[in-house]
Design an enzyme around this catalytic site. Sequence first.
Site, mmCIF file in Angstrom:
data_model
loop_
_atom_site.group_PDB
_atom_site.id
_atom_site.type_symbol
_atom_site.label_atom_id
_atom_site.label_comp_id
_atom_site.label_asym_id
_atom_site.label_seq_id
_atom_site.Cartn_x
_atom_site.Cartn_y
_atom_site.Cartn_z
ATOM 1 N N ASP A 37 14.858 -42.788 49.192
ATOM 2 C CA ASP A 37 13.643 -43.426 49.729
ATOM 3 C C ASP A 37 13.471 -43.095 51.208
ATOM 4 O O ASP A 37 14.436 -42.825 51.918
ATOM 5 C CB ASP A 37 13.755 -44.949 49.551
ATOM 6 C CG ASP A 37 12.403 -45.639 49.518
ATOM 7 O OD1 ASP A 37 11.997 -46.088 48.432
ATOM 8 O OD2 ASP A 37 11.752 -45.723 50.593
ATOM 9 N N ASP A 63 12.444 -37.819 52.175
ATOM 10 C CA ASP A 63 10.985 -37.790 52.067
ATOM 11 C C ASP A 63 10.655 -36.883 50.881
ATOM 12 O O ASP A 63 10.953 -35.682 50.922
ATOM 13 C CB ASP A 63 10.418 -37.232 53.383
ATOM 14 C CG ASP A 63 8.898 -37.098 53.360
ATOM 15 O OD1 ASP A 63 8.290 -37.303 52.292
ATOM 16 O OD2 ASP A 63 8.336 -36.769 54.423
ATOM 17 N N VAL A 64 10.033 -37.438 49.830
ATOM 18 C CA VAL A 64 9.769 -36.629 48.629
ATOM 19 C C VAL A 64 8.851 -35.444 48.895
ATOM 20 O O VAL A 64 8.804 -34.497 48.101
ATOM 21 C CB VAL A 64 9.174 -37.471 47.466
ATOM 22 C CG1 VAL A 64 10.154 -38.474 46.925
ATOM 23 C CG2 VAL A 64 7.855 -38.129 47.855
ATOM 24 N N ASN A 90 9.243 -41.629 41.129
ATOM 25 C CA ASN A 90 8.504 -42.893 41.250
ATOM 26 C C ASN A 90 7.806 -43.060 42.597
ATOM 27 O O ASN A 90 6.758 -43.693 42.677
ATOM 28 C CB ASN A 90 9.487 -44.054 41.025
ATOM 29 C CG ASN A 90 8.966 -45.367 41.557
ATOM 30 O OD1 ASN A 90 8.102 -45.996 40.953
ATOM 31 N ND2 ASN A 90 9.461 -45.779 42.724
ATOM 32 N N TYR A 157 -6.249 -40.905 45.121
ATOM 33 C CA TYR A 157 -5.175 -41.515 44.327
ATOM 34 C C TYR A 157 -5.367 -41.159 42.850
ATOM 35 O O TYR A 157 -4.436 -40.742 42.168
ATOM 36 C CB TYR A 157 -5.184 -43.035 44.537
ATOM 37 C CG TYR A 157 -4.034 -43.758 43.870
ATOM 38 C CD1 TYR A 157 -2.734 -43.611 44.334
ATOM 39 C CD2 TYR A 157 -4.242 -44.589 42.761
ATOM 40 C CE1 TYR A 157 -1.670 -44.281 43.728
ATOM 41 C CE2 TYR A 157 -3.185 -45.267 42.153
ATOM 42 C CZ TYR A 157 -1.901 -45.105 42.639
ATOM 43 O OH TYR A 157 -0.852 -45.762 42.038
ATOM 44 N N LYS A 161 -2.761 -39.024 40.456
ATOM 45 C CA LYS A 161 -2.134 -39.674 39.296
ATOM 46 C C LYS A 161 -2.573 -39.003 37.994
ATOM 47 O O LYS A 161 -1.793 -38.904 37.045
ATOM 48 C CB LYS A 161 -2.447 -41.179 39.301
ATOM 49 C CG LYS A 161 -1.770 -41.910 40.460
ATOM 50 C CD LYS A 161 -0.241 -41.791 40.388
ATOM 51 C CE LYS A 161 0.482 -42.469 41.509
ATOM 52 N NZ LYS A 161 1.943 -42.390 41.399
HETATM 53 N N1 LIG Z 1 2.082 -51.573 42.199
HETATM 54 C C1 LIG Z 1 1.106 -51.158 41.403
HETATM 55 O O1 LIG Z 1 0.147 -51.918 41.119
HETATM 56 C C2 LIG Z 1 1.157 -49.767 40.801
HETATM 57 C C3 LIG Z 1 0.292 -49.485 39.730
HETATM 58 C C4 LIG Z 1 0.318 -48.226 39.155
HETATM 59 C C5 LIG Z 1 1.200 -47.276 39.623
HETATM 60 N N2 LIG Z 1 2.026 -47.562 40.661
HETATM 61 C C6 LIG Z 1 2.925 -46.500 41.118
HETATM 62 O O2 LIG Z 1 4.255 -46.962 41.115
HETATM 63 C C7 LIG Z 1 5.018 -46.227 42.052
HETATM 64 C C8 LIG Z 1 5.829 -47.190 42.904
HETATM 65 O O3 LIG Z 1 4.929 -47.975 43.671
HETATM 66 P P1 LIG Z 1 5.192 -49.510 44.018
HETATM 67 O O4 LIG Z 1 4.052 -50.277 43.521
HETATM 68 O O5 LIG Z 1 6.555 -49.909 43.646
HETATM 69 O O6 LIG Z 1 5.019 -49.450 45.623
HETATM 70 P P2 LIG Z 1 6.023 -49.830 46.796
HETATM 71 O O7 LIG Z 1 5.311 -49.496 48.054
HETATM 72 O O8 LIG Z 1 6.515 -51.217 46.601
HETATM 73 O O9 LIG Z 1 7.243 -48.832 46.552
HETATM 74 C C9 LIG Z 1 7.103 -47.444 46.770
HETATM 75 C C10 LIG Z 1 8.414 -46.905 47.287
HETATM 76 O O10 LIG Z 1 8.234 -45.503 47.546
HETATM 77 C C11 LIG Z 1 8.764 -45.221 48.837
HETATM 78 N N3 LIG Z 1 8.104 -44.050 49.420
HETATM 79 C C12 LIG Z 1 6.835 -43.944 49.884
HETATM 80 N N4 LIG Z 1 6.615 -42.712 50.399
HETATM 81 C C13 LIG Z 1 7.774 -42.021 50.228
HETATM 82 C C14 LIG Z 1 8.159 -40.696 50.544
HETATM 83 N N5 LIG Z 1 7.334 -39.833 51.152
HETATM 84 N N6 LIG Z 1 9.414 -40.298 50.217
HETATM 85 C C15 LIG Z 1 10.285 -41.172 49.624
HETATM 86 N N7 LIG Z 1 9.970 -42.446 49.314
HETATM 87 C C16 LIG Z 1 8.720 -42.862 49.610
HETATM 88 C C17 LIG Z 1 8.524 -46.487 49.628
HETATM 89 O O11 LIG Z 1 9.346 -46.585 50.784
HETATM 90 C C18 LIG Z 1 8.817 -47.573 48.594
HETATM 91 O O12 LIG Z 1 10.169 -47.939 48.573
HETATM 92 C C19 LIG Z 1 4.033 -45.388 42.855
HETATM 93 O O13 LIG Z 1 4.047 -44.052 42.376
HETATM 94 C C20 LIG Z 1 2.701 -46.055 42.552
HETATM 95 O O14 LIG Z 1 1.621 -45.163 42.682
HETATM 96 C C21 LIG Z 1 2.029 -48.786 41.257
#
Ligand SMILES: NC(=O)c1ccc[n+]([C@@H]2O[C@H](COP(=O)([O-])OP(=O)(O)OC[C@H]3O[C@@H](n4cnc5c(N)ncnc54)[C@H](O)[C@@H]3O)[C@@H](O)[C@H]2O)c1
Length: 294
Positions: A37, A63-64, A90, A157, A161
């Site tokens: 992360d 950083d991904v 993720n 976005y 996706k």
């Molecule tokens: N929460 C929702 O409603 C939702 C719905 C659909 C899809 N998603 C997807 O689920 C996934 C996780 O999101 P979440 O809701 O847990 O959000 P979140 O912000 O709680 O967690 C995302 C994590 O990714 C990390 N991150 C961000 N940029 C990064 C990078 N460049 N390199 C490495 N790590 C990085 C962040 O530090 C965080 O720990 C994402 O791909 C998001 O698009 C979330």
Amino acid sequence: MSQFIGKTAVISGGADGIGKSLAKALGQEGMNIVIADIEKQPLAEAEQELTGLGVSVLAIEMDVARKSDWERTAKAARERFGDIHMLINNAGVSGGVGSVETLDEASWRWLIDVNLMGVVYGANVFVPLLREHGEPSWLINVASMAGMCGVPLGGAYTATKAAVVALSEAWAQELKDQAVQVSVLAPAFVRTRIHQCNRNRQRRYASHIEPSADVVKVADATTQAVKNGIDVNIVGQRFIEALEAGEFYIFTHPNYQPVTDRRSAAIAEAFQRASDSPFLKDIKQQNVLNFGGQ
Ligand SMILES: NC(=O)c1ccc[n+]([C@@H]2O[C@H](COP(=O)([O-])OP(=O)(O)OC[C@H]3O[C@@H](n4cnc5c(N)ncnc54)[C@H](O)[C@@H]3O)[C@@H](O)[C@H]2O)c1
């Protein structure tokens, strides 16, 4: 006995939100967990939380959007745990709300580099490792319901996706004979910190655009929807159930089915119109056009 015991999963964005809920669920199934992360403090806290649950865990800051970070992560994961059996792409960000005319290039680049190239780099580095030991393995990409339909003012976005869904479909076919199960997780709203994702916007993607009133309204509505979303731990538990059943599309919100039904119905109607088209019938009869394929 769980098929996951003693195997190793690497989870990008595993320090928080959905990634952490997957880490906890898989760790409790007996997997070794690598959380990778960009955010240092939550990463250390998640490492501590997982260790407290009795999970063997390695935390890596990365950083991904940088392929070299993926290579460093792979090296560290192998040194610590040996064979790798699961990659969960993720990490993702949802910022960059804006219209077709106003969304700035820095925001587009940020979303494409993290949400799309992050997945591409992760798979590119890890698929050879998933394949090399010949044991069953998994490549999981986290998309979104937004990847299954267009979301107004959320073009960037949505596009990233939708690309993740399409890539998963392509890779599932490519890897079907390689003992790598590909799945795509597509949640709707989940209570996480995704609405605060600007905290993770790297300086190189800084945006100086003032959002319009429309954009602020959509961003506020999205924040509210995330706050009203399902508990994040439901996603982890549902994920285990779906993996055990070998599901490709993994949904967590059955109430969103009408969204994909409407899209499928619109596509079916469009094909019907093409089938009924006098123009296409005419050129087919004249053998002017080879329709190929099916
Ligand atoms: N929460 C929702 O409603 C939702 C719905 C659909 C899809 N998603 C997807 O689920 C996934 C996780 O999101 P979440 O809701 O847990 O959000 P979140 O912000 O709680 O967690 C995302 C994590 O990714 C990390 N991150 C961000 N940029 C990064 C990078 N460049 N390199 C490495 N790590 C990085 C962040 O530090 C965080 O720990 C994402 O791909 C998001 O698009 C979330």
